[in-house]
Write an enzyme that holds these catalytic residues in place. Structure first.
Site, PDB file in Angstrom:
ATOM      1  N   GLN A  79       6.395   2.183   5.415  1.00 20.95           N
ATOM      2  CA  GLN A  79       7.139   3.433   5.245  1.00 20.95           C
ATOM      3  C   GLN A  79       8.225   3.264   4.190  1.00 20.95           C
ATOM      4  OE1 GLN A  79       8.452   4.902   9.283  1.00 20.95           O
ATOM      5  NE2 GLN A  79       7.339   3.068   9.840  1.00 20.95           N
ATOM      6  N   ASN A  80       8.422   2.016   3.764  1.00 16.58           N
ATOM      7  CA  ASN A  80       9.514   1.744   2.826  1.00 16.58           C
ATOM      8  C   ASN A  80       9.113   2.120   1.406  1.00 16.58           C
ATOM      9  OD1 ASN A  80      10.838   0.719   5.023  1.00 16.58           O
ATOM     10  ND2 ASN A  80      10.155  -1.384   4.647  1.00 16.58           N
ATOM     11  N   ASP A 137      10.805   0.874  -1.153  1.00 17.63           N
ATOM     12  CA  ASP A 137      11.466  -0.118  -2.014  1.00 17.63           C
ATOM     13  C   ASP A 137      10.521  -0.933  -2.885  1.00 17.63           C
ATOM     14  OD1 ASP A 137      10.432  -2.006  -0.148  1.00 17.63           O
ATOM     15  OD2 ASP A 137      12.252  -1.898   1.051  1.00 17.63           O
ATOM     16  N   HIS A 189       5.168   6.551   2.126  1.00 14.54           N
ATOM     17  CA  HIS A 189       6.252   7.489   1.795  1.00 14.54           C
ATOM     18  C   HIS A 189       6.610   7.477   0.310  1.00 14.54           C
ATOM     19  CE1 HIS A 189       7.780   7.570   6.229  1.00 14.54           C
ATOM     20  NE2 HIS A 189       6.679   8.260   6.050  1.00 14.54           N
TER      21      HIS A 189
HETATM   22  N1  APR Z   1      13.570  -7.124  11.775  1.00 15.68           N
HETATM   23  C1  APR Z   1      12.863  -6.180  12.428  1.00 15.68           C
HETATM   24  N2  APR Z   1      13.359  -4.991  12.793  1.00 15.68           N
HETATM   25  C2  APR Z   1      14.641  -4.741  12.487  1.00 15.68           C
HETATM   26  C3  APR Z   1      15.465  -5.663  11.807  1.00 15.68           C
HETATM   27  C4  APR Z   1      14.873  -6.905  11.441  1.00 15.68           C
HETATM   28  N3  APR Z   1      15.576  -7.830  10.790  1.00 15.68           N
HETATM   29  N4  APR Z   1      16.689  -5.107  11.638  1.00 15.68           N
HETATM   30  C5  APR Z   1      16.635  -3.876  12.169  1.00 15.68           C
HETATM   31  N5  APR Z   1      15.407  -3.662  12.688  1.00 15.68           N
HETATM   32  C6  APR Z   1      14.900  -2.449  13.357  1.00 15.68           C
HETATM   33  C7  APR Z   1      15.944  -1.547  13.963  1.00 15.68           C
HETATM   34  O1  APR Z   1      16.236  -1.966  15.302  1.00 15.68           O
HETATM   35  C8  APR Z   1      15.248  -0.185  13.933  1.00 15.68           C
HETATM   36  O2  APR Z   1      14.508   0.048  15.127  1.00 15.68           O
HETATM   37  O3  APR Z   1      14.286  -1.680  12.359  1.00 15.68           O
HETATM   38  C9  APR Z   1      14.288  -0.302  12.752  1.00 15.68           C
HETATM   39  C10 APR Z   1      14.687   0.510  11.541  1.00 15.68           C
HETATM   40  O4  APR Z   1      14.617   1.870  11.853  1.00 15.68           O
HETATM   41  P1  APR Z   1      14.951   3.006  10.765  1.00 15.68           P
HETATM   42  O5  APR Z   1      16.209   2.645  10.036  1.00 15.68           O
HETATM   43  O6  APR Z   1      14.895   4.305  11.466  1.00 15.68           O
HETATM   44  O7  APR Z   1      13.762   2.850   9.726  1.00 15.68           O
HETATM   45  P2  APR Z   1      12.262   3.430   9.761  1.00 15.68           P
HETATM   46  O8  APR Z   1      11.663   3.401  11.102  1.00 15.68           O
HETATM   47  O9  APR Z   1      11.579   2.766   8.618  1.00 15.68           O
HETATM   48  O10 APR Z   1      12.466   4.934   9.447  1.00 15.68           O
HETATM   49  C11 APR Z   1      12.940   5.283   8.245  1.00 15.68           C
HETATM   50  O11 APR Z   1      12.268   7.448   7.908  1.00 15.68           O
HETATM   51  O12 APR Z   1      13.539   8.591   6.701  1.00 15.68           O
HETATM   52  C12 APR Z   1      12.298   8.125   6.744  1.00 15.68           C
HETATM   53  O13 APR Z   1      10.992   7.670   4.895  1.00 15.68           O
HETATM   54  C13 APR Z   1      12.104   7.224   5.595  1.00 15.68           C
HETATM   55  O14 APR Z   1      10.681   5.370   5.776  1.00 15.68           O
HETATM   56  C14 APR Z   1      11.909   5.894   6.176  1.00 15.68           C
HETATM   57  C15 APR Z   1      11.921   6.145   7.622  1.00 15.68           C
END
Ligand code: APR
Length: 249
Positions: A84-85, A87, A102
Site C-alpha cells: 500500500q506504500n 514510497d 496505491h
Molecule cells: N513493523 C511492523 N508494523 C509496524 C511497525 C513496524 N516496525 N511500526 C508500526 N507498525 C504498524 C502500526 O502498529 C500500524 O498498525 O504498522 C501499521 C501502520 O498503519 P497505518 O499508518 O495506518 O498504515 P497503513 O495500514 O499502510 O495505511 C495507510 O492508508 O492512507 C492510506 O494509502 C495510504 O497506504 C496508506 C494507507
C-alpha cells in the site's frame, strides 16, 4: 502449488524513517483549520484546492523520495508482494514484480477520468528541489507546483498532471493493477499482512479472498488491530523482528 503473498503497509517503511500514516504528525493546517491525511489526500482536494493539495503532497511525501530501503524491503525483494506504500522502497530493494496498489510517489499521470488508462511519467520533484526559489516560501512553492502540474485554476482532463496516487475518494482501477492484485489474492494459500492497520479497502479485499480460500492468515505488527476473526496467527513484533526470527537470528 504453494503460493505465499505478502501485503505491506506503512509499518514496514517506518525503520527507513518514513512516519506511518496515522501517526500523531499526520495533520496539516490550512488557514485556521486542521486537515487529516484522509481529508487532504482526496481527488476533491486536488480538484478544488490544487495548490494546497500539491504543497501538502510535496511536503508530506515527495520529501521522502531519497530515503533508502531497510532490511525488510530487501527480505521481501524476491517475494510475491502487494504494497500500500507509495514510497517505491520495494523497487529500490530489487523487487521487480511487486504491485504498488496505491501508486508511486515518483510518478505522475495526465489527469483523466478514473477508469481511463494513462501512461506514467516521472514526477517533477527534483525540478522543484533544484529550482532557484526559496522552498520555505509556500506562496512561491505553490505557484511553481501549479505550473509544473499544468494547472491554471483547476485541473483539466487530458492536460494537467496528477500525482500517481490512489486518493481516498478514488477507487481501485487497472491503472493501479487491481485485477492482477486480485489474481494474486485469489491464488494465495497463505497471506502475511505486515505493518498495516487494515484501514483501507485493499486489506479487506485481501482478507475476503483469504477467508474464502481457507488460506493461512498471519499478521506482523507490534500493535495490531484485533480483527475478531478466528484462526489468524498474530506476530506481535516489528517486521524487522519477524524476519530476524525467521532467519534464526
Ligand atoms: N513493523 C511492523 N508494523 C509496524 C511497525 C513496524 N516496525 N511500526 C508500526 N507498525 C504498524 C502500526 O502498529 C500500524 O498498525 O504498522 C501499521 C501502520 O498503519 P497505518 O499508518 O495506518 O498504515 P497503513 O495500514 O499502510 O495505511 C495507510 O492508508 O492512507 C492510506 O494509502 C495510504 O497506504 C496508506 C494507507
Amino acid at each position: 502449488m504453494f503460493q505465499k503473498l505478502f501485503i505491506t503497509g506503512a509499518g514496514v517503511s517506518k525503520d527507513s524513517g518514513i512516519p506511518t500514516f496515522r501517526g500523531a504528525d499526520g495533520f496539516w493546517t490550512i488557514g485556521s483549520s486542521n486537515f487529516t491525511p484522509q481529508e487532504m489526500a482526496t481527488r476533491e482536494m486536488y480538484c478544488e484546492n490544487p495548490a494546497e493539495f500539491l504543497l501538502w503532497y510535496y511536503k508530506r511525501f515527495a520529501s521522502y523520495r531519497h530515503i533508502l530501503p531497510n532490511e525488510v524491503h530487501f527480505w521481501l525483494a524476491d517475494k510475491n508482494l502487494i504494497t500500500q506504500n507509495i514510497d517505491g522502497l520495494d523497487g529500490k530493494a530489487g523487487n521487480t514484480q511487486y504491485i504498488s496498489i496505491h501508486g508511486r510517489l515518483d510518478k505522475v499521470t495526465v489527469f483523466q477520468k478514473q477508469e481511463n488508462m494513462v501512461p506514467l511519467h516521472d514526477a517533477p520533484w527534483d525540478i522543484v528541489a533544484n529550482s532557484q526559489i526559496d522552498l520555505d516560501d509556500d506562496t512561491l512553492l505553490k505557484r511553481l507546483l501549479l505550473e509544473l502540474f499544468k494547472i491554471k485554476d483547476h485541473p483539466e482532463y487530458g492536460h494537467s498532471l496528477k500525482p500517481f496516487v490512489l486518493l481516498f475518494d478514488e477507487y481501485y482501477t487497472e491503472l493501479y493493477r487491481i485485477s492482477e492484485a486480485e489474481q494474486e489474492m485469489q491464488s494465495a494459500d497463505s497471506v502475511v499482512f505486515m505493518g498495516t492497520s487494515f484501514s483501507v479497502n485493499i486489506t479487506s479485499i485481501a482478507l475476503r479472498y483469504a477467508l474464502r480460500n481457507n488460506a493461512k492468515i498471519e499478521i506482523v505488527d507490534p500493535d495490531p488491530v484485533d480483527l475478531n476473526i478466528s484462526g489468524i496467527e498474530y506476530h506481535r513484533m516489528t517486521a524487522n523482528e519477524y524476519i530476524s526470527e525467521l532467519n534464526g537470528a
